[in-house]
Write a protein that holds these residues in place. Sequence first.
Motif, PDB file in Angstrom:
ATOM      1  N   GLY A   1      -0.586  -4.800  -1.239  1.00 38.61           N
ATOM      2  CA  GLY A   1      -0.957  -3.894  -2.321  1.00 38.61           C
ATOM      3  C   GLY A   1      -2.203  -3.079  -2.060  1.00 38.61           C
ATOM      4  N   LYS A   2      -2.829  -3.284  -0.905  1.00 36.94           N
ATOM      5  CA  LYS A   2      -4.065  -2.572  -0.581  1.00 36.94           C
ATOM      6  C   LYS A   2      -3.768  -1.192  -0.013  1.00 36.94           C
ATOM      7  CE  LYS A   2      -8.166  -2.993   2.376  1.00 36.94           C
ATOM      8  NZ  LYS A   2      -8.880  -3.802   3.387  1.00 36.94           N
ATOM      9  N   ALA A   3      -4.581  -0.198  -0.386  1.00 37.08           N
ATOM     10  CA  ALA A   3      -4.449   1.137   0.199  1.00 37.08           C
ATOM     11  C   ALA A   3      -4.664   1.062   1.707  1.00 37.08           C
ATOM     12  CB  ALA A   3      -5.465   2.085  -0.432  1.00 37.08           C
ATOM     13  N   HIS A   4      -3.918   1.869   2.453  1.00 36.20           N
ATOM     14  CA  HIS A   4      -3.970   1.767   3.913  1.00 36.20           C
ATOM     15  C   HIS A   4      -3.697   3.113   4.575  1.00 36.20           C
ATOM     16  CE1 HIS A   4       0.469   1.966   4.183  1.00 36.20           C
ATOM     17  NE2 HIS A   4       0.475   1.201   3.114  1.00 36.20           N
TER      18      HIS A   4
ATOM     19  N   GLN B   1      -4.977  -3.130   7.955  1.00 34.67           N
ATOM     20  CA  GLN B   1      -5.538  -3.768   6.763  1.00 34.67           C
ATOM     21  C   GLN B   1      -7.059  -3.823   6.827  1.00 34.67           C
ATOM     22  OE1 GLN B   1      -4.041  -7.499   4.363  1.00 34.67           O
ATOM     23  NE2 GLN B   1      -4.872  -8.214   6.285  1.00 34.67           N
TER      24      GLN B   1
ATOM     25  N   SER C   1      -0.113   5.409  -3.198  1.00 37.79           N
ATOM     26  CA  SER C   1      -0.820   6.572  -2.639  1.00 37.79           C
ATOM     27  C   SER C   1      -0.872   6.536  -1.113  1.00 37.79           C
ATOM     28  CB  SER C   1      -2.240   6.646  -3.207  1.00 37.79           C
ATOM     29  OG  SER C   1      -3.026   5.561  -2.742  1.00 37.79           O
ATOM     30  N   SER C   2      -0.407   5.440  -0.505  1.00 40.69           N
ATOM     31  CA  SER C   2      -0.443   5.285   0.946  1.00 40.69           C
ATOM     32  C   SER C   2       0.922   5.608   1.548  1.00 40.69           C
ATOM     33  CB  SER C   2      -0.844   3.856   1.327  1.00 40.69           C
ATOM     34  OG  SER C   2      -2.115   3.523   0.793  1.00 40.69           O
TER      35      SER C   2
ATOM     36  N   TYR D   1       5.158  -3.170   1.201  1.00 39.09           N
ATOM     37  CA  TYR D   1       3.999  -2.329   0.931  1.00 39.09           C
ATOM     38  C   TYR D   1       4.218  -1.557  -0.369  1.00 39.09           C
ATOM     39  CZ  TYR D   1       1.898  -3.311   5.477  1.00 39.09           C
ATOM     40  OH  TYR D   1       1.307  -3.936   6.543  1.00 39.09           O
ATOM     41  N   THR D   2       3.312  -1.745  -1.327  1.00 45.23           N
ATOM     42  CA  THR D   2       3.537  -1.222  -2.681  1.00 45.23           C
ATOM     43  C   THR D   2       2.485  -0.234  -3.149  1.00 45.23           C
ATOM     44  OG1 THR D   2       2.368  -3.170  -3.560  1.00 45.23           O
ATOM     45  CG2 THR D   2       4.785  -3.304  -3.388  1.00 45.23           C
ATOM     46  N   GLU D   3       1.471   0.048  -2.333  1.00 44.05           N
ATOM     47  CA  GLU D   3       0.400   0.950  -2.762  1.00 44.05           C
ATOM     48  C   GLU D   3       0.926   2.385  -2.698  1.00 44.05           C
ATOM     49  OE1 GLU D   3      -2.755   2.890  -3.942  1.00 44.05           O
ATOM     50  OE2 GLU D   3      -2.133   3.309  -1.884  1.00 44.05           O
TER      51      GLU D   3
ATOM     52  N   ASP E   1      -2.307  -8.057   2.850  1.00 45.10           N
ATOM     53  CA  ASP E   1      -2.384  -7.662   1.442  1.00 45.10           C
ATOM     54  C   ASP E   1      -1.558  -6.386   1.282  1.00 45.10           C
ATOM     55  OD1 ASP E   1      -2.964  -6.871  -1.104  1.00 45.10           O
ATOM     56  OD2 ASP E   1      -5.143  -6.821  -0.852  1.00 45.10           O
TER      57      ASP E   1
END
Length: 260
Positions: A192-195, A100, A225-226, A221-223, A190
């Motif tokens: 929803g953050k890109a990781h 994160q 593109s990750s 984990y919902t982002e 978080d």
Amino acid sequence: MKTPPSKTIVFITGAFITHLCWDNWIPHFESQGYKVIVPQWPNKTDDAEAMRNAHPNPAVASTRLAALTDYFAGIVSQQQEKPILIGHSIGGLIVQLLVQRELAALGVAIHSVPPQGLITFNLSFLKAGWGPLGFFTPVKVPFLMSFKQWQFAFTNGMSMEEQTQTYYKLATPESKLLVRDTITAAAKVDFGKAHAPLLFLAGAKDHTIPASLNYSNYKKYTEISSVTDYKLFESANHAVLVQACWKEKATYILNWIKRQ
């Protein structure tokens, strides 16, 4: 040919055990060309027997999650390249927290203690966690698992010889405050953050961190593109790092790393 995301790996040990849990993993990853770093925890630099003999040690009792996460963040930040982080149990949670912070090239969370807000009422989880949480007991006294508790929480399904050997080699006292911190904002993620790419490993035989809890952690984990991946191993208990089938898990991780 793909360029490897990193050739440096930092193993992050979990609670209640020493860094010697990685003894088989280190040469396995080094044989594939990786530089491997296995930091000891602050206040846990002696061998397991010495730490048990020193129990109760107030220094161990004072360990907190935020400070421990910062400690590993410092080690990770000192590397010449952004490393791959592989952690077990609370070490897996610390991997999630450092991912994160954008400090990892890749992250692998093995039977990870879940971040704040994730819980289960699975009976084995409640039974394994009640003692370490230490409710109604002094927080200035660390918690040391009995052999019977070790058999249930870590090494269920293993032979008596394996259970005994691993207890005397690995089992250490641990901070109750650290365990309690896992349900506070110190363990907030978080989702929803890109990781960076993140892999969760779960074990169907794990009493301490049931596979369903690992799966819930992964699904949070919902982002889109990750990369976030999940793998369940039917035979794995919480002592997965030292089970006879440890190489299967280590090799799976190596292959996943190569695919990123």
